[in-house]
Write an enzyme that holds these catalytic residues in place. Structure first.
Site, PDB file in Angstrom:
ATOM      1  N   SER A   1       0.797  -1.239   0.000  1.00  0.00           N
ATOM      2  CA  SER A   1       0.000   0.000   0.000  1.00  0.00           C
ATOM      3  C   SER A   1       0.825   1.283   0.000  1.00  0.00           C
ATOM      4  CB  SER A   1      -0.925   0.026   1.211  1.00  0.00           C
ATOM      5  OG  SER A   1      -1.981  -0.856   1.000  1.00  0.00           O
TER       6      SER A   1
ATOM      7  N   LYS B   1       0.425   3.391  -2.954  1.00  0.00           N
ATOM      8  CA  LYS B   1      -0.746   4.264  -3.151  1.00  0.00           C
ATOM      9  C   LYS B   1      -0.358   5.746  -3.119  1.00  0.00           C
ATOM     10  CE  LYS B   1      -3.866   0.735  -1.365  1.00  0.00           C
ATOM     11  NZ  LYS B   1      -4.435   0.102  -0.162  1.00  0.00           N
TER      12      LYS B   1
ATOM     13  N   TYR C   1      -3.474  -2.213 -10.423  1.00  0.00           N
ATOM     14  CA  TYR C   1      -3.405  -2.082  -8.957  1.00  0.00           C
ATOM     15  C   TYR C   1      -2.525  -3.184  -8.337  1.00  0.00           C
ATOM     16  CZ  TYR C   1      -4.812  -2.278  -4.067  1.00  0.00           C
ATOM     17  OH  TYR C   1      -4.787  -2.340  -2.701  1.00  0.00           O
TER      18      TYR C   1
ATOM     19  N   TYR D   1      -5.103   3.850   7.935  1.00  0.00           N
ATOM     20  CA  TYR D   1      -6.454   3.287   8.046  1.00  0.00           C
ATOM     21  C   TYR D   1      -7.078   3.592   9.401  1.00  0.00           C
ATOM     22  CZ  TYR D   1      -3.846   1.025   4.449  1.00  0.00           C
ATOM     23  OH  TYR D   1      -3.023   0.806   3.398  1.00  0.00           O
TER      24      TYR D   1
END
Ligand code: DON
Length: 304
Positions: free
Chosen positions: A64, A67, A189, A240
């Site tokens: 991640s 990202k 992705y 998160y």
């Protein structure tokens, strides 16, 4: 300047003697093969000094953390039009949570959770001539290192087990917030998540975010405004449902990945990358979180 080398040496040595209660992610089977004992800390500052301890030269799956790179590239390409398709609010939920997306009619809370990153991937698939090649070149440019690559085995391992990401992409499609075919967007992705980098390469790639958009090689990779906006999103959304905790304990913008990496930065000062694969229950590196808390406490450096 604090004695960075001594400080990271001590943090590394002390944590190594404590029990790591985290667990290496294995929901992407290929990630489960990594040695959970590996642990590195790398710091570079805007004056060109760098400091490292442990396994800083071992490439690992950035997951991640990618990202941030895809957001930076899409933001540079599209500017503010991006915010019509993805919001900039913390989600307070796990990275692969689905029901918020249903409730909020296919507009992801932010670009750093899976749904938001899948929308960003869709933007890049639409706007780039050769999406995967152009993206890896962008990351290489940020890091000043042409050896950075995808790991095809990891991308494939994620594709065959990526049921939640397929669900997210299909939900986005049903809300007309995905222009390209689900398979094509997820292929992009899964590849972005599979990129392998060392702690040093990650610290170098994030240098521009600590340095008003100017990269290691001295070129303006991002505008000052883009760096500012993306740092704000990292601070509020980079961890998160542990974003509040990270701000509380560490006090820096940053981003984690399920490969066990965390990159954090103090604008105008430094970038610090930690890597230790075992994750806490929120999916963030157990040692990484503690190392960064100790580091900002010890150096009395945070944005607060
Ligand atoms: O989509 C996934 O599940 C992974 N490729 C990335 C998840 C991730 O790294 C979450 N970070 N802590």
């Amino acid at each position: 300047m604090p004695n960075y080398q001594q400080i990271i040496n001590d943090i590394h040595a002390n944590l190594k003697t404590t029990k790591n209660t985290g667990e290496v992610a294995d929901y992407i089977p290929e990630l489960g093969k990594v040695d959970g004992e590996l642990f590195g800390i790398y710091l570079n500052n805007v004056h060109g000094n760098n400091f490292e301890v442990g396994d800083t030269q071992v490439p690992f799956s950035i997951q991640s953390i990618s990202k941030v790179f895809s957001l930076a590239m899409a933001f540079a390409n599209q500017g503010n039009a991006l915010w019509e398709r993805v919001d900039v609010e913390p989600s307070g939920n796990p990275f692969n949570f689905l029901s918020l997306l249903e409730r909020e009619k296919g507009i992801p809370r932010n670009p750093l959770i899976n749904s938001g990153a899948i929308v960003i991937a869709d933007c890049l698939v639409s706007n780039l001539k050769n999406p995967k090649e152009d993206f890896i070149q962008f990351v290489r440019g940020l890091a000043g290192d042409d050896s950075i690559s995808f790991n095809e085995q990891v991308a494939e391992s994620e594709r065959i087990t990526g049921f939640r990401n397929y669900a997210i992409a299909n939900l986005l499609k049903s809300f007309e917030n995905l222009a390209n075919p689900v398979e094509e967007v997820l292929d992009f992705y899964f590849h972005q998540c599979s990129i392998e980098m060392t702690c040093e390469q990650l610290s170098n790639a994030f240098f521009a975010f600590a340095n008003h958009g100017v990269c290691m090689r001295g070129n303006q990779c991002l505008t000052q405004k883009q760096a500012k906006r993306i740092n704000a999103i990292m601070l509020t959304c980079g961890f998160y449902d542990e974003a509040g905790e990270f701000a509380f304990e560490v006090g820096l913008p940053g981003k984690s990945g399920v490969g066990g990496g965390i990159v954090a930065l103090l604008p105008n000062h430094y970038v610090i990358t930690t890597w230790s694969p075992p994750l806490n229950e929120k999916g963030n590196s157990y040692f990484g979180m503690q190392a960064l808390e100790q580091f900002t406490t010890e150096t009395k450096s945070s944005i607060f």
